[in-house]
Design a protein around this motif. Structure first.
Motif, short mmCIF file in Angstrom:
data_model
loop_
_atom_site.label_atom_id
_atom_site.label_comp_id
_atom_site.label_asym_id
_atom_site.label_seq_id
_atom_site.Cartn_x
_atom_site.Cartn_y
_atom_site.Cartn_z
N GLN A 421 1.04 -1.18 -0.72
CA GLN A 421 -0.07 0.27 0.21
C GLN A 421 1.05 1.60 0.13
OE1 GLN A 421 -2.79 -1.11 3.07
NE2 GLN A 421 -4.78 -0.18 2.16
N ASP A 487 -10.44 -7.76 -10.07
CA ASP A 487 -9.41 -7.01 -10.50
C ASP A 487 -9.34 -6.55 -10.02
OD1 ASP A 487 -6.35 -6.97 -11.01
OD2 ASP A 487 -6.95 -7.13 -13.17
N TRP A 488 -8.54 -5.82 -8.64
CA TRP A 488 -8.75 -4.93 -8.19
C TRP A 488 -7.46 -4.03 -8.20
CZ3 TRP A 488 -13.02 -2.92 -6.71
CH2 TRP A 488 -13.47 -1.36 -5.60
N SER A 489 -7.04 -3.88 -9.72
CA SER A 489 -5.83 -3.28 -9.73
C SER A 489 -6.35 -1.81 -10.73
CB SER A 489 -4.51 -4.24 -11.09
OG SER A 489 -5.55 -3.82 -12.17
N SER A 490 -5.28 -1.05 -10.40
CA SER A 490 -5.50 0.56 -10.31
C SER A 490 -6.14 0.34 -12.54
CB SER A 490 -4.36 1.39 -11.01
OG SER A 490 -4.77 2.68 -11.18
N LEU A 493 -9.55 -1.33 -12.79
CA LEU A 493 -10.59 -0.31 -12.42
C LEU A 493 -11.61 0.57 -13.46
CD1 LEU A 493 -9.29 -0.15 -8.75
CD2 LEU A 493 -11.80 -1.18 -9.29
N ASP A 531 -6.13 4.83 -8.26
CA ASP A 531 -5.20 4.56 -7.60
C ASP A 531 -5.46 4.36 -6.36
OD1 ASP A 531 -3.40 4.33 -9.87
OD2 ASP A 531 -2.24 6.79 -9.48
N MET A 534 -7.60 1.09 -5.58
CA MET A 534 -6.86 0.18 -5.11
C MET A 534 -6.22 0.08 -4.66
SD MET A 534 -3.45 -0.45 -7.47
CE MET A 534 -2.61 1.52 -7.08
N LYS A 538 -10.24 -3.74 -2.24
CA LYS A 538 -11.64 -4.04 -2.53
C LYS A 538 -12.72 -3.34 -1.64
CE LYS A 538 -14.64 -6.88 -4.78
NZ LYS A 538 -15.08 -7.94 -6.15
#
Length: 553
Positions: A421, A487-490, A493, A531, A534, A538
């Motif tokens: 993070q 898929d919680w990537s930037s 999203l 960002d 992310m 989530k």
RNA sequence: GGCCCCAUCGUCUAGCCUGGUCCAGGACACCUCCCUUUCAAGGAGGACACAUGGGUUCGAAUCCCAUUGGGGUCACCA
């Protein structure tokens, strides 16, 4: 001890009174002294001027040395401090050199260049007041004292009468040669018979400086212009003692933007204003001692200690102006930028060059390029320099330095983020950071528990309500889409939200980004929204969105 | 008030010593526009100064003088 000190080697010194904090003005003086000596293969000496017993009660308080070293200003001789210092000309605390001063005091007394004087503080104050009333400068004339026969003086001393020793200044004009300002001549009578040893047995600043500079082999005295007239006193002392005369260079002063003197009192000024505006009569609990506070309120000339002042400011939501080097460090300024910027106040390498490091300064600093005029300290330009330096950092360096700053200043913030993070937050913040503090100051929402997040009412009204479909409506339909997003990537999203905006908001991403932003961070400002989501992850994001909908729905 | 010092854009400054290349250069701030999911950041433009008055000189931001303005200092503080 032999006197084989090579006279060609440059020796400068920085000679502050002991303090826990280094003032930016002092930092610049130190920086110039350091650069001048080191650039010429010479030595830079640090000496502590603690001859005022009232102010130096805590003689060990030389915390500012840490600030000096943080700035990259190291010294060859001086008090021993974390591997720095030591040297053959110690001790470097004047209070520990009393016997040395006494020797030269005796010499002066024997020569008839100094004498005892018995006027009390009150008598002198009266004389001063009288002079002021007549709009005349105060000058001590020692005639009466000197005319007293030695026997009587001896008798009074024996009787234990308090006495100071004054220097007998001979008639004549005094010319100060200054490498920055040129020559200046003070007419006869300008320098009076000043005190060189106080009644408590300590030398005054003037005397200690002259003796120590000689003994420590100081060749160049660089100090602020406020010392200019003092140099005349030092010159007559040097002559009487048969000392060498160092080269002088009086540095221009540094002021606040409004032209006032930059002083730690500025912090008190801000606090007094806030306290007065708030009609505050008692200190908030745990900030300042109530008795101290009352005294401080009553007497505008008193100052709060730094720590209580900071606590008070925090509790009142006041921003204290940065005055000390440490203030700037806490605010996330980089030491190399502070040095660079400070150098530009009073000196420039010429042409259009203005970004450089200490190595460059060392190689190029010269007295002939020191400016004569006082500078106003422009924090905005400093901030711009800091931004530029941060932008110029590699990703690794930014992460490393931000982490170090966070560990020192915001351990609780750091503790709440996983390494992943933190990295993501750094990436999202790097190019927008003006200071190392920005990331921590503007992303507090990340460390708040999901169920403790509060929403700014004004922003809610503006972003979540209003036209239809309103922000809340968008959130309601978007949460379903997001719920199914694994898929919680930037980038993922973005791949989900942008098409959503296409169908629901005519491609206007802002229409959906802002409600989202408000939902997850409570306000209208955050890193780019993808960002931000992310970094939160989530689970946290969804909880916040749901809570936002139910709270404001 | 005495004495000392200083004087280029709002700010930091370059240029001044060795007068002409300066209708004064750079940076920060400011204004406009562009970019844009917020705040920033970024891009492109723009406005802005030789304190005043006398000299010297063919010619002065640069040399001289005066005026004005600003600062420092006048402690048993440093």
């Amino acid at each position: 001890m032999s006197h084989t000190t090579p006279t060609s080697a440059v020796v400068t010194r920085f000679a502050p009174s002991p303090s826990g904090h280094l003032h930016v003005g002092g930092a610049r003086t130190a920086l110039f002294c350091w650069a001048f000596a080191k650039g010429r293969g010479g030595k830079f000496v640090l000496r502590i001027e603690d001859t005022d017993q009232k102010r130096s009660s805590d003689a060990a308080s030389i915390g500012f040395v840490r600030d000096l070293l943080w700035l990259g200003i190291n010294f060859d001789e001086g008090p021993e401090y974390e591997g720095q210092g030591g040297g053959a000309h110690g001790p470097y605390f004047q209070a520990q050199r009393l016997d040395i001063y006494q020797k030269y005091l005796d010499q002066l007394l024997e020569q008839g260049s100094a004498y005892y004087a018995f006027e009390s503080q009150e008598e002198l104050a009266a004389m001063r007041a009288q002079a002021k009333e007549k709009n005349q400068p105060f000058r001590y004339t020692g005639d009466a004292a000197r005319r007293r026969d030695p026997a009587q003086t001896a008798q009074r001393l024996k009787a234990g009468e308090p006495a100071v020793i004054r220097f007998h200044t001979r008639a004549g004009a005094i010319t100060i040669h200054d490498e920055i300002l040129g020559d200046a001549t003070l007419p006869d009578g300008e320098v009076d018979d000043f005190v060189i040893r106080k009644a408590d047995g300590f030398p005054t600043y003037h005397f200690a400086v002259v003796v120590d500079d000689e003994l420590m082999g100081v060749t160049h005295v660089l100090r602020a212009q406020e010392h200019f007239n003092n140099s005349a006193k030092h010159i007559v002392l040097q002559d009487a003692l048969g000392f060498r005369r160092p080269v002088y260079g009086h540095l221009p002063l540094i002021f606040n933007p409004d032209g006032s003197k930059m002083s730690k009192r500025d912090k008190d000024k801000v606090l007094r204003k806030v306290v007065a505006q708030g009609g505050i009569t008692a200190p908030p609990l745990g900030t300042v001692d109530p008795v101290v506070f009352a005294a401080w309120l009553k007497d505008k000339n008193t100052q709060l200690e730094i720590e209580p002042a900071q606590r008070l400011a925090e509790s009142l939501g006041a921003e204290l102006p940065e005055i000390n080097v440490d203030d700037f460090r806490r605010s996330g300024y980089l030491p190399e930028v502070i040095c660079n910027f400070l150098s530009l106040n009073g000196w420039s390498p010429g042409g259009d060059v203005e970004k450089f490091d200490n190595a460059f300064l060392q190689a190029n600093f010269d007295l002939s390029r020191v400016v004569k005029t006082a500078a106003k300290f422009d924090r905005l330009k400093l901030l711009a320099f800091n931004l530029h330096a941060i932008q110029g950092m590699s990703r690794e360096e930014f992460v490393r330095r931000t982490r170090a700053h966070g560990a020192l200043m915001h351990p609780e913030f750091m503790a709440k983020l996983t390494p992943e993070q933190f990295l993501a937050l750094c990436d999202a913040s790097h190019e927008r950071s003006k200071t190392l503090e920005d990331l921590f100051r503007t992303n507090g929402f990340i460390t708040i528990a999901d169920d403790a997040l509060e929403w700014d009412a004004k922003v809610v009204a503006k972003v979540l309500r209003g036209d239809s479909p309103c922000g809340l409506d968008h959130l309601r339909s978007l949460r379903v889409v997001l719920r199914d997003c694994d898929d919680w990537s930037s980038s993922s999203l973005e791949g989900v939200i942008k098409p959503f905006a296409d169908t629901h908001c005519e491609g206007n991403v802002g229409k959906i980004a802002q409600p989202l932003r408000v939902a997850v961070c409570g306000g209208s400002v955050s890193p780019p929204i993808f960002d931000t989501l992310m970094i939160l992850g989530k689970a946290s994001s969804m909880r916040r969105i749901d809570r936002c909908i139910s709270t404001h729905g």
